[in-house]
Design a protein around this motif. Sequence first.
Motif, PDB file in Angstrom:
ATOM      1  N   ALA A   3       0.843  -1.200   0.000  1.00 16.64           N
ATOM      2  CA  ALA A   3       0.000   0.000   0.000  1.00 16.64           C
ATOM      3  C   ALA A   3       0.879   1.251   0.000  1.00 16.64           C
ATOM      4  O   ALA A   3       0.624   2.217  -0.740  1.00 16.64           O
ATOM      5  N   LEU A   4       1.940   1.223   0.807  1.00 15.96           N
ATOM      6  CA  LEU A   4       2.822   2.392   0.884  1.00 15.96           C
ATOM      7  C   LEU A   4       3.575   2.620  -0.429  1.00 15.96           C
ATOM      8  O   LEU A   4       3.759   3.768  -0.851  1.00 15.96           O
ATOM      9  N   VAL A   5       3.999   1.530  -1.075  1.00 16.53           N
ATOM     10  CA  VAL A   5       4.643   1.675  -2.387  1.00 16.53           C
ATOM     11  C   VAL A   5       3.674   2.356  -3.349  1.00 16.53           C
ATOM     12  O   VAL A   5       4.042   3.273  -4.096  1.00 16.53           O
ATOM     13  N   GLY A   6       2.410   1.939  -3.297  1.00 17.42           N
ATOM     14  CA  GLY A   6       1.390   2.537  -4.162  1.00 17.42           C
ATOM     15  C   GLY A   6       1.228   4.029  -3.893  1.00 17.42           C
ATOM     16  O   GLY A   6       1.209   4.843  -4.820  1.00 17.42           O
ATOM     17  N   VAL A   7       1.135   4.385  -2.604  1.00 17.12           N
ATOM     18  CA  VAL A   7       0.973   5.799  -2.231  1.00 17.12           C
ATOM     19  C   VAL A   7       2.181   6.599  -2.718  1.00 17.12           C
ATOM     20  O   VAL A   7       2.042   7.669  -3.325  1.00 17.12           O
ATOM     21  N   GLU A   8       3.365   6.058  -2.462  1.00 18.23           N
ATOM     22  CA  GLU A   8       4.615   6.709  -2.840  1.00 18.23           C
ATOM     23  C   GLU A   8       4.673   6.935  -4.360  1.00 18.23           C
ATOM     24  O   GLU A   8       5.000   8.039  -4.822  1.00 18.23           O
ATOM     25  N   ARG A   9       4.335   5.905  -5.101  1.00 20.62           N
ATOM     26  CA  ARG A   9       4.365   6.009  -6.557  1.00 20.62           C
ATOM     27  C   ARG A   9       3.324   7.020  -7.053  1.00 20.62           C
ATOM     28  O   ARG A   9       3.555   7.757  -8.004  1.00 20.62           O
ATOM     29  N   TYR A  10       2.204   7.078  -6.370  1.00 16.03           N
ATOM     30  CA  TYR A  10       1.174   8.058  -6.747  1.00 16.03           C
ATOM     31  C   TYR A  10       1.667   9.478  -6.448  1.00 16.03           C
ATOM     32  O   TYR A  10       1.555  10.376  -7.281  1.00 16.03           O
ATOM     33  N   ASN A  11       2.239   9.638  -5.250  1.00 10.68           N
ATOM     34  CA  ASN A  11       2.701  10.971  -4.830  1.00 10.68           C
ATOM     35  C   ASN A  11       3.828  11.508  -5.712  1.00 10.68           C
ATOM     36  O   ASN A  11       3.918  12.712  -5.947  1.00 10.68           O
ATOM     37  N   THR A  12       4.693  10.613  -6.183  1.00 13.50           N
ATOM     38  CA  THR A  12       5.822  11.080  -6.992  1.00 13.50           C
ATOM     39  C   THR A  12       5.460  11.167  -8.476  1.00 13.50           C
ATOM     40  O   THR A  12       6.308  11.490  -9.294  1.00 13.50           O
ATOM     41  N   GLY A  13       4.203  10.832  -8.795  1.00 14.16           N
ATOM     42  CA  GLY A  13       3.772  10.954 -10.183  1.00 14.16           C
ATOM     43  C   GLY A  13       4.153   9.769 -11.055  1.00 14.16           C
ATOM     44  O   GLY A  13       4.018   9.822 -12.274  1.00 14.16           O
ATOM     45  N   ASP A  14       4.655   8.673 -10.431  1.00 11.67           N
ATOM     46  CA  ASP A  14       4.980   7.484 -11.218  1.00 11.67           C
ATOM     47  C   ASP A  14       3.715   6.821 -11.765  1.00 11.67           C
ATOM     48  O   ASP A  14       3.753   6.081 -12.739  1.00 11.67           O
ATOM     49  N   ILE A  15       2.612   7.048 -11.074  1.00 12.27           N
ATOM     50  CA  ILE A  15       1.331   6.609 -11.617  1.00 12.27           C
ATOM     51  C   ILE A  15       0.560   7.867 -11.973  1.00 12.27           C
ATOM     52  O   ILE A  15       0.332   8.715 -11.104  1.00 12.27           O
ATOM     53  N   PRO A  16       0.121   7.997 -13.211  1.00  8.01           N
ATOM     54  CA  PRO A  16      -0.728   9.152 -13.530  1.00  8.01           C
ATOM     55  C   PRO A  16      -2.044   9.022 -12.767  1.00  8.01           C
ATOM     56  O   PRO A  16      -2.537   7.909 -12.584  1.00  8.01           O
ATOM     57  N   PRO A  17      -2.618  10.145 -12.304  1.00  4.50           N
ATOM     58  CA  PRO A  17      -3.897  10.060 -11.613  1.00  4.50           C
ATOM     59  C   PRO A  17      -4.937   9.459 -12.559  1.00  4.50           C
ATOM     60  O   PRO A  17      -4.916   9.759 -13.746  1.00  4.50           O
ATOM     61  N   PRO A  18      -5.814   8.615 -12.044  1.00  4.47           N
ATOM     62  CA  PRO A  18      -6.754   7.906 -12.920  1.00  4.47           C
ATOM     63  C   PRO A  18      -7.761   8.861 -13.552  1.00  4.47           C
ATOM     64  O   PRO A  18      -8.084   9.883 -12.986  1.00  4.47           O
ATOM     65  N   VAL A  22       2.794  -7.398 -12.822  1.00  2.00           N
ATOM     66  CA  VAL A  22       3.342  -6.554 -11.753  1.00  2.00           C
ATOM     67  C   VAL A  22       4.864  -6.664 -11.727  1.00  2.00           C
ATOM     68  O   VAL A  22       5.574  -5.654 -11.606  1.00  2.00           O
ATOM     69  N   VAL A  23       5.366  -7.887 -11.881  1.00  4.56           N
ATOM     70  CA  VAL A  23       6.822  -8.085 -11.879  1.00  4.56           C
ATOM     71  C   VAL A  23       7.446  -7.286 -13.022  1.00  4.56           C
ATOM     72  O   VAL A  23       8.423  -6.557 -12.833  1.00  4.56           O
ATOM     73  N   GLU A  65      -0.168  -0.411 -11.836  1.00  4.67           N
ATOM     74  CA  GLU A  65      -1.412   0.092 -11.241  1.00  4.67           C
ATOM     75  C   GLU A  65      -2.455   0.338 -12.336  1.00  4.67           C
ATOM     76  O   GLU A  65      -3.612  -0.014 -12.175  1.00  4.67           O
ATOM     77  N   LEU A  66      -1.990   0.949 -13.448  1.00  5.17           N
ATOM     78  CA  LEU A  66      -2.932   1.184 -14.555  1.00  5.17           C
ATOM     79  C   LEU A  66      -3.410  -0.144 -15.128  1.00  5.17           C
ATOM     80  O   LEU A  66      -4.586  -0.308 -15.467  1.00  5.17           O
ATOM     81  N   GLY A  67      -2.470  -1.094 -15.227  1.00  4.92           N
ATOM     82  CA  GLY A  67      -2.840  -2.426 -15.708  1.00  4.92           C
ATOM     83  C   GLY A  67      -3.902  -3.047 -14.809  1.00  4.92           C
ATOM     84  O   GLY A  67      -4.866  -3.644 -15.295  1.00  4.92           O
ATOM     85  N   LEU A  68      -3.738  -2.874 -13.494  1.00  6.47           N
ATOM     86  CA  LEU A  68      -4.716  -3.445 -12.558  1.00  6.47           C
ATOM     87  C   LEU A  68      -6.091  -2.818 -12.743  1.00  6.47           C
ATOM     88  O   LEU A  68      -7.100  -3.508 -12.769  1.00  6.47           O
ATOM     89  N   TRP A  69      -6.113  -1.481 -12.881  1.00  2.86           N
ATOM     90  CA  TRP A  69      -7.407  -0.815 -13.095  1.00  2.86           C
ATOM     91  C   TRP A  69      -8.055  -1.277 -14.390  1.00  2.86           C
ATOM     92  O   TRP A  69      -9.252  -1.583 -14.421  1.00  2.86           O
ATOM     93  N   SER A  70      -7.229  -1.347 -15.462  1.00  2.57           N
ATOM     94  CA  SER A  70      -7.791  -1.792 -16.749  1.00  2.57           C
ATOM     95  C   SER A  70      -8.313  -3.219 -16.635  1.00  2.57           C
ATOM     96  O   SER A  70      -9.393  -3.539 -17.136  1.00  2.57           O
ATOM     97  N   ALA A  71      -7.529  -4.075 -15.981  1.00  2.00           N
ATOM     98  CA  ALA A  71      -7.925  -5.478 -15.862  1.00  2.00           C
ATOM     99  C   ALA A  71      -9.245  -5.585 -15.091  1.00  2.00           C
ATOM    100  O   ALA A  71     -10.146  -6.331 -15.469  1.00  2.00           O
ATOM    101  N   LEU A  72      -9.335  -4.803 -14.022  1.00  2.00           N
ATOM    102  CA  LEU A  72     -10.548  -4.806 -13.206  1.00  2.00           C
ATOM    103  C   LEU A  72     -11.746  -4.358 -14.041  1.00  2.00           C
ATOM    104  O   LEU A  72     -12.810  -4.984 -14.037  1.00  2.00           O
ATOM    105  N   ARG A  73     -11.534  -3.258 -14.786  1.00  2.00           N
ATOM    106  CA  ARG A  73     -12.629  -2.702 -15.589  1.00  2.00           C
ATOM    107  C   ARG A  73     -13.098  -3.718 -16.631  1.00  2.00           C
ATOM    108  O   ARG A  73     -14.303  -3.956 -16.788  1.00  2.00           O
ATOM    109  N   VAL A  74     -12.128  -4.323 -17.325  1.00  2.00           N
ATOM    110  CA  VAL A  74     -12.471  -5.290 -18.375  1.00  2.00           C
ATOM    111  C   VAL A  74     -13.168  -6.510 -17.784  1.00  2.00           C
ATOM    112  O   VAL A  74     -14.145  -7.025 -18.334  1.00  2.00           O
ATOM    113  N   PHE A  75     -12.684  -6.938 -16.642  1.00  2.00           N
ATOM    114  CA  PHE A  75     -13.288  -8.090 -15.978  1.00  2.00           C
ATOM    115  C   PHE A  75     -14.736  -7.777 -15.585  1.00  2.00           C
ATOM    116  O   PHE A  75     -15.651  -8.566 -15.854  1.00  2.00           O
TER     117      PHE A  75
END
Lengths: 210, 210
Positions: free
Chosen positions: A195-210, B140-141, B86-96
């Motif tokens: 969960a923390l990795v996810g938050v961190e990646r979100y905060n640093t912009g590694d994941i674009p906001p959905p 994820v890997v 994370e984007l892959g997970l959201w897409s997978a969830l949506r498609v499922f």
Amino acid sequence: MVSKNQRLPREVRERQMIDAAVRVFSRSGYHTASVEDVAEAAGISKPMVYIYLGSKERLFTACIHREADRVVEAVRAAVHPGEPPELGLWSALRVFFRFVADNRDSWAVLYQQARAQSAAFSKEVAAARCRVIDEITAMVVAGTRLPGGERIVSERDAEILARIAIGAADSLIDWLLEHPEESADSLVERVVNLALVGVERYNTGDIPPP
Amino acid sequence: MVSKNQRLPREVRERQMIDAAVRVFSRSGYHTASVEDVAEAAGISKPMVYIYLGSKERLFTACIHREADRVVEAVRAAVHPGEPPELGLWSALRVFFRFVADNRDSWAVLYQQARAQSAAFSKEVAAARCRVIDEITAMVVAGTRLPGGERIVSERDAEILARIAIGAADSLIDWLLEHPEESADSLVERVVNLALVGVERYNTGDIPPP
């Protein structure tokens, strides 16, 4: 002549039978286990088991009920009213994993057998799940109400969060049972870190906001 | 005399039977449906169904296999290599969710029946789950490897994330089927919003770090 056994209150006698039944079903599996085995393990006559709990099927149903009660009780005790629901979820997860880790054999056999055995038993398991979902929903609803009475999370979303939590917990329990080298606590730590990795990646912009 | 039907390749013939079987099992339920019903729905003689697929049990197993393949294929197609997991997970969830929403009746009956019917069918469903878990783990890997080859998330943690995702998805599908007024997209939006509420609460210190 009245033996000591015969004077036990019905409740105590039933608990003894269910204790014995959980052990016997765990060891032998539902199909192989007989009411006779349970009677013997409980030190009670076979007719007496039939008088109290009717049939092997009803005995097994009683086991599912009792074990489900124990899980629900353990999870409920882990959650403190007023704390942030996220903490409640982590505590609930930890307690649930510990419960199963401490009752590994019994859980694996009872739960997995119950799911695989028949539609009737699956329904018992589903009912127990519903109780846990309701508990978690109530906890999230209570924990996300602002002092003014407004809600951060709608009741419907709280229900969804509860479904996510129970689905994830269910799925992780299977993983934990497949990995005896892991503990309940090490698993919760892994989940928190993810969960923390996810938050961190979100905060640093590694994941674009959905 | 060779009819048009008899000249169809085995593969096509089998697909027709399985299409018909999915419809029949969905409508009538496993116990009520007969091989005769399937034969009739497929426009094929009953002996021919037996020759191709053996028995009602094998026919139902073939349905589980085929539907599982369709889900796995749909999820796989939704995920693009190289994108953040994370984007892959959201897409997978949506498609499922979309897949199940678009095949609501068939899924509800097939999947729920398969789980409830017998240990053999549960195993088929479990095997399909494993394939999805493996796909997600690999995604994820692959998606959390840094350019230098290091990993943000260990293989074991990737596996845990996959278990969380599949458990949550499984549990949310039940919810979606109970709420026909919701769509796959509205459900994903709710889940994404819940995640964002969590991040926000963490960032503002409403949740103490674990």
